[in-house]
Design a protein around this motif. Structure first.
Motif, PDB file in Angstrom:
ATOM      1  N   LEU A  55      -2.984  -3.197  -5.767  1.00 44.34           N
ATOM      2  CA  LEU A  55      -2.898  -3.869  -7.052  1.00 44.34           C
ATOM      3  C   LEU A  55      -1.631  -3.441  -7.793  1.00 44.34           C
ATOM      4  O   LEU A  55      -1.012  -4.240  -8.476  1.00 44.34           O
ATOM      5  N   ARG A  56      -1.243  -2.177  -7.608  1.00 42.78           N
ATOM      6  CA  ARG A  56       0.029  -1.742  -8.187  1.00 42.78           C
ATOM      7  C   ARG A  56       1.147  -2.532  -7.522  1.00 42.78           C
ATOM      8  O   ARG A  56       1.219  -2.621  -6.300  1.00 42.78           O
ATOM      9  N   ILE A 106      -9.058  -7.914  -8.457  1.00 36.31           N
ATOM     10  CA  ILE A 106      -9.769  -6.774  -9.035  1.00 36.31           C
ATOM     11  C   ILE A 106     -10.921  -6.307  -8.162  1.00 36.31           C
ATOM     12  O   ILE A 106     -11.150  -5.110  -7.997  1.00 36.31           O
ATOM     13  N   THR A 122     -20.285  -2.342 -11.427  1.00 35.06           N
ATOM     14  CA  THR A 122     -19.727  -1.088 -10.897  1.00 35.06           C
ATOM     15  C   THR A 122     -20.680   0.040 -11.103  1.00 35.06           C
ATOM     16  O   THR A 122     -21.573   0.014 -11.868  1.00 35.06           O
ATOM     17  N   CYS A 141      -7.046  -0.612  -4.826  1.00 35.99           N
ATOM     18  CA  CYS A 141      -6.271  -0.257  -6.029  1.00 35.99           C
ATOM     19  C   CYS A 141      -4.803  -0.014  -5.703  1.00 35.99           C
ATOM     20  O   CYS A 141      -3.923  -0.366  -6.485  1.00 35.99           O
ATOM     21  N   SER A 142      -4.543   0.595  -4.548  1.00 33.53           N
ATOM     22  CA  SER A 142      -3.159   0.892  -4.187  1.00 33.53           C
ATOM     23  C   SER A 142      -2.333  -0.380  -4.001  1.00 33.53           C
ATOM     24  O   SER A 142      -1.132  -0.369  -4.188  1.00 33.53           O
ATOM     25  N   ARG A 191       0.844  -1.198   0.000  1.00 31.94           N
ATOM     26  CA  ARG A 191       0.000   0.000   0.000  1.00 31.94           C
ATOM     27  C   ARG A 191       0.876   1.244   0.000  1.00 31.94           C
ATOM     28  O   ARG A 191       2.046   1.189   0.381  1.00 31.94           O
ATOM     29  N   ARG A 204      -5.324  -7.079 -14.869  1.00 26.34           N
ATOM     30  CA  ARG A 204      -6.562  -6.398 -15.278  1.00 26.34           C
ATOM     31  C   ARG A 204      -7.040  -6.907 -16.638  1.00 26.34           C
ATOM     32  O   ARG A 204      -8.231  -7.143 -16.836  1.00 26.34           O
ATOM     33  N   SER A 248       0.349  -6.091 -12.686  1.00 20.37           N
ATOM     34  CA  SER A 248      -0.968  -5.485 -12.473  1.00 20.37           C
ATOM     35  C   SER A 248      -1.732  -5.169 -13.761  1.00 20.37           C
ATOM     36  O   SER A 248      -2.928  -5.447 -13.845  1.00 20.37           O
ATOM     37  N   ASN A 249      -1.080  -4.618 -14.771  1.00 21.86           N
ATOM     38  CA  ASN A 249      -1.811  -4.296 -16.006  1.00 21.86           C
ATOM     39  C   ASN A 249      -2.250  -5.568 -16.733  1.00 21.86           C
ATOM     40  O   ASN A 249      -3.335  -5.604 -17.327  1.00 21.86           O
TER      41      ASN A 249
END
Length: 82
Positions: free
Chosen positions: A49-50, A41, A82, A46-47, A17, A67, A63-64
């Motif tokens: 996932l990087r 996902i 969403t 989100c922090s 994080r 996704r 990560s990319n």
């Protein structure tokens, strides 16, 4: 496009994080790749996932790519609205 077997077991390494800490376990093993992607996902901040890495056999996805695998037409699980 990346082709994978979504029923294959997978390991997921969460990124850190912002601020350098993690919340919960840093590594998690899944019986199938589809569940690992859903977790990454839909549940992971989100922090985190990087910097995350999904490992399927000897192949690693960042990560990319994680996704992209989740967004792929062949992803077998229902996606969270969403």
């Amino acid at each position: 496009m990346i082709q994978i077997d979504y029923s294959s077991p997978a390991g997921f390494f969460a990124g850190r994080r912002v601020g350098g800490s993690t919340s919960g376990p840093r590594y998690k093993r899944f019986d199938n790749t589809a569940e690992a992607l859903r977790f990454a996902i839909e549940e992971l901040p989100c922090s985190q996932l990087r910097g995350a890495v999904l490992e399927i056999g000897d192949t690693r996805f960042e990560s990319n790519e994680i996704r992209s695998l989740y967004d792929a037409v062949h992803y077998p699980l229902p996606r969270k609205e969403t």
